[in-house]
Write a protein that holds these residues in place. Structure first.
Motif, PDB file in Angstrom:
ATOM      1  N   THR A   1       0.827  -1.207   0.000  1.00 35.55           N
ATOM      2  CA  THR A   1       0.000   0.000   0.000  1.00 35.55           C
ATOM      3  C   THR A   1       0.860   1.255   0.000  1.00 35.55           C
ATOM      4  OG1 THR A   1      -0.238  -0.255   2.413  1.00 35.55           O
ATOM      5  CG2 THR A   1      -2.059  -1.030   1.041  1.00 35.55           C
ATOM      6  N   GLY A   2       2.047   1.176   0.596  1.00 34.17           N
ATOM      7  CA  GLY A   2       2.949   2.325   0.535  1.00 34.17           C
ATOM      8  C   GLY A   2       3.367   2.642  -0.881  1.00 34.17           C
TER       9      GLY A   2
ATOM     10  N   ALA B   1      -6.912   8.526  -6.236  1.00 30.70           N
ATOM     11  CA  ALA B   1      -5.517   8.791  -5.894  1.00 30.70           C
ATOM     12  C   ALA B   1      -5.390   9.211  -4.435  1.00 30.70           C
ATOM     13  CB  ALA B   1      -4.949   9.869  -6.817  1.00 30.70           C
ATOM     14  N   GLU B   2      -6.303  10.038  -3.971  1.00 36.25           N
ATOM     15  CA  GLU B   2      -6.262  10.453  -2.570  1.00 36.25           C
ATOM     16  C   GLU B   2      -6.499   9.272  -1.636  1.00 36.25           C
ATOM     17  OE1 GLU B   2      -7.957  15.029  -2.984  1.00 36.25           O
ATOM     18  OE2 GLU B   2      -9.359  13.345  -2.964  1.00 36.25           O
ATOM     19  N   ALA B   3      -7.419   8.376  -2.009  1.00 29.38           N
ATOM     20  CA  ALA B   3      -7.695   7.204  -1.181  1.00 29.38           C
ATOM     21  C   ALA B   3      -6.464   6.307  -1.078  1.00 29.38           C
ATOM     22  CB  ALA B   3      -8.880   6.425  -1.743  1.00 29.38           C
TER      23      ALA B   3
ATOM     24  N   ALA C   1      -2.420   3.873   2.357  1.00 28.74           N
ATOM     25  CA  ALA C   1      -1.006   3.647   2.653  1.00 28.74           C
ATOM     26  C   ALA C   1      -0.683   4.081   4.075  1.00 28.74           C
ATOM     27  CB  ALA C   1      -0.138   4.400   1.652  1.00 28.74           C
ATOM     28  N   ARG C   2      -1.164   5.229   4.458  1.00 33.98           N
ATOM     29  CA  ARG C   2      -0.887   5.731   5.802  1.00 33.98           C
ATOM     30  C   ARG C   2      -1.602   4.894   6.861  1.00 33.98           C
ATOM     31  NH1 ARG C   2      -1.266  12.043   3.804  1.00 33.98           N
ATOM     32  NH2 ARG C   2       0.910  12.169   3.113  1.00 33.98           N
ATOM     33  N   PHE C   3      -2.796   4.418   6.539  1.00 29.73           N
ATOM     34  CA  PHE C   3      -3.518   3.553   7.477  1.00 29.73           C
ATOM     35  C   PHE C   3      -2.728   2.295   7.774  1.00 29.73           C
ATOM     36  CE2 PHE C   3      -6.276  -0.086   8.230  1.00 29.73           C
ATOM     37  CZ  PHE C   3      -7.044   0.352   9.306  1.00 29.73           C
ATOM     38  N   ASN C   4      -2.275   1.604   6.732  1.00 25.90           N
ATOM     39  CA  ASN C   4      -1.533   0.365   6.948  1.00 25.90           C
ATOM     40  C   ASN C   4      -0.217   0.608   7.666  1.00 25.90           C
ATOM     41  OD1 ASN C   4      -3.292  -1.583   6.090  1.00 25.90           O
ATOM     42  ND2 ASN C   4      -2.254  -2.044   4.171  1.00 25.90           N
ATOM     43  N   ALA C   5       0.426   1.725   7.370  1.00 26.96           N
ATOM     44  CA  ALA C   5       1.683   2.038   8.054  1.00 26.96           C
ATOM     45  C   ALA C   5       1.454   2.183   9.558  1.00 26.96           C
ATOM     46  CB  ALA C   5       2.291   3.313   7.486  1.00 26.96           C
ATOM     47  N   VAL C   6       0.327   2.759   9.936  1.00 28.44           N
ATOM     48  CA  VAL C   6      -0.008   2.899  11.356  1.00 28.44           C
ATOM     49  C   VAL C   6      -0.315   1.537  11.970  1.00 28.44           C
ATOM     50  CG1 VAL C   6      -1.719   3.831  12.973  1.00 28.44           C
ATOM     51  CG2 VAL C   6      -0.793   5.285  11.159  1.00 28.44           C
ATOM     52  N   GLN C   7      -1.095   0.700  11.258  1.00 29.50           N
ATOM     53  CA  GLN C   7      -1.483  -0.607  11.793  1.00 29.50           C
ATOM     54  C   GLN C   7      -0.286  -1.543  11.954  1.00 29.50           C
ATOM     55  OE1 GLN C   7      -4.665  -0.846  12.873  1.00 29.50           O
ATOM     56  NE2 GLN C   7      -4.667   1.256  12.107  1.00 29.50           N
TER      57      GLN C   7
ATOM     58  N   THR D   1      -5.415  -3.324   1.766  1.00 28.71           N
ATOM     59  CA  THR D   1      -4.493  -3.606   0.669  1.00 28.71           C
ATOM     60  C   THR D   1      -5.245  -4.007  -0.594  1.00 28.71           C
ATOM     61  OG1 THR D   1      -2.832  -4.309   2.275  1.00 28.71           O
ATOM     62  CG2 THR D   1      -2.485  -4.967  -0.013  1.00 28.71           C
ATOM     63  N   ALA D   2      -6.235  -4.876  -0.446  1.00 31.31           N
ATOM     64  CA  ALA D   2      -7.024  -5.272  -1.615  1.00 31.31           C
ATOM     65  C   ALA D   2      -7.746  -4.067  -2.207  1.00 31.31           C
ATOM     66  CB  ALA D   2      -8.023  -6.357  -1.222  1.00 31.31           C
ATOM     67  N   ALA D   3      -8.293  -3.210  -1.341  1.00 34.47           N
ATOM     68  CA  ALA D   3      -8.970  -2.012  -1.829  1.00 34.47           C
ATOM     69  C   ALA D   3      -7.997  -1.093  -2.565  1.00 34.47           C
ATOM     70  CB  ALA D   3      -9.618  -1.268  -0.666  1.00 34.47           C
ATOM     71  N   ALA D   4      -6.794  -0.926  -2.019  1.00 31.84           N
ATOM     72  CA  ALA D   4      -5.799  -0.078  -2.669  1.00 31.84           C
ATOM     73  C   ALA D   4      -5.409  -0.629  -4.033  1.00 31.84           C
ATOM     74  CB  ALA D   4      -4.573   0.068  -1.767  1.00 31.84           C
ATOM     75  N   LEU D   5      -5.229  -1.934  -4.133  1.00 35.84           N
ATOM     76  CA  LEU D   5      -4.888  -2.537  -5.422  1.00 35.84           C
ATOM     77  C   LEU D   5      -6.015  -2.352  -6.433  1.00 35.84           C
ATOM     78  CD1 LEU D   5      -3.202  -5.752  -4.038  1.00 35.84           C
ATOM     79  CD2 LEU D   5      -2.079  -4.085  -5.542  1.00 35.84           C
TER      80      LEU D   5
END
Length: 350
Positions: free
Chosen positions: A245-246, A285-287, A292-298, A331-335
């Motif tokens: 996601t990053g 693009a904003e999502a 990415a930031r959400f997963n980095a926090v988790q 991650t699936a949503a980001a992809l």
């Protein structure tokens, strides 16, 4: 009622992924746990641990078994895990004299962790396909626009001339490396968890290794020593999710900046504004940046969950349940969003 944007009736259209989420449903979890109990009975019968008649009775009962989910919920409230009540119900369904052979030699964590791994196997298939689609779409953009000119931007300042291919390479190359990482990591992640009460399979005696190997084969998982309190495989997978996601967040951030600062990109299907009808907002693009930031926090929470005291931790284990499903769906949503965003790019460079 929902407390998560990933299954929110409104927000999930942007931030969710139904295919990934369904593998974390109660139906999918129970189905995988029943697969474990069925395969365990078959493996133990093959190895002479339980009678063949008991195996037949267990397999027949499981084929028609429908759990009482209200009692399962009450059981989790009391026991902290679903398995004691689930096994009790299965034993009642099997009946005497064979009910006592259900779950023989196993513990709750064997069932729950193996259920997770079985479902992650399907999740990885889904995510792998989405990842491949992104690589293909970016390759298509490269073929169409790669020779066009761009101005490099370093530290948010115009730098030197580059080509569109140079920028696309910074989007695609990490995804190709993530494909390699996922294939390599899956061999470690998709392993049977089977250790009994404290990881020693003490109830199976000298049949333990044979039962474990047979059980792993029946479930299509790697035969590995128990990993009750060794959570590095799941933390490694969470790290991969955050890396992915990053990289997609970098793609999204670049698209946002290109759309804001000049004619370097043309997008179709932007989001509208309630106050400014002329706007075309780069919503996808904003999502990608937000996910990415959400997963980095988790990810920090999954690293906290590595700290399992002695042979089993209730607290660290529960922390995984809170975090990992959301990271997978993010991650699936980001992809999905990244592939859609790449498809909306009508022009790059000049």
């Amino acid at each position: 009622m929902t407390v998560s944007p990933f299954d929110h009736p409104l927000l999930s259209g942007l931030l969710g992924d139904e295919e990934a989420a369904r593998h974390f449903s109660v139906e999918a979890d129970i189905a995988a746990m029943l697969d474990f109990e069925r395969a365990l009975a078959e493996a133990e019968a093959e190895c002479g641990v339980i009678p063949r008649d008991a195996e037949s009775a267990i397999v027949k009962a499981l084929a028609a078994f429908r759990p009482d989910t209200a009692k399962l919920r009450a059981g989790v409230t009391k026991d902290g895990v679903v398995v004691p009540e689930l096994v009790r119900q299965i034993r009642v369904a099997v009946g005497e004299p064979h009910g006592e052979f259900v779950h023989l030699g196993a513990t709750s964590q064997d069932v729950i962790d193996t259920s997770l791994v079985l479902r992650l196997r399907q999740v990885i298939d889904h995510i792998g396909l989405l990842l491949g689609e992104n690589v293909v779409r970016l390759t298509g953009l490269d073929l169409e626009f790669g020779n066009r000119a761009l101005v490099a931007v370093t530290r948010m300042q115009p730098a030197i001339p580059i080509t569109v291919a140079d920028r696309i390479a910074s989007w695609r190359a990490p995804l190709e490396r993530h494909q390699v990482r996922l294939a390599e990591m899956s061999g470690r992640l998709l392993a049977l968890q089977f250790g009994g009460a404290a990881g020693t399979l003490e109830k199976l005696g000298d049949k333990a290794a044979a039962v474990r190997a047979a059980l792993a084969a029946k479930l299509g998982l790697a035969d590995a020593p128990q990993w009750h309190s060794q959570r590095d495989g799941l933390a490694e997978f969470a790290g991969w999710l955050s890396l992915t996601t990053g990289s997609l967040g970098k793609f999204g951030q670049d698209v946002v900046l290109m759309a804001e600062f000049g004619p370097d990109i043309k997008l179709s299907g932007g989001g509208g504004s309630s106050a400014m009808p002329h706007k075309q907002n780069p919503v996808k693009a904003e999502a990608l940046v937000a996910l990415a930031r959400f997963n980095a926090v988790q990810l920090s929470g999954m690293h906290q969950a590595l700290v399992h005291e002695q042979e089993r931790s209730g607290a660290a284990w529960t922390l995984e349940w809170l975090i990992l499903p959301q990271m997978v769906v993010a991650t699936a949503a980001a992809l999905r969003l990244a592939a859609e965003l790449a498809g909306q790019i009508e022009s790059l460079g000049h």
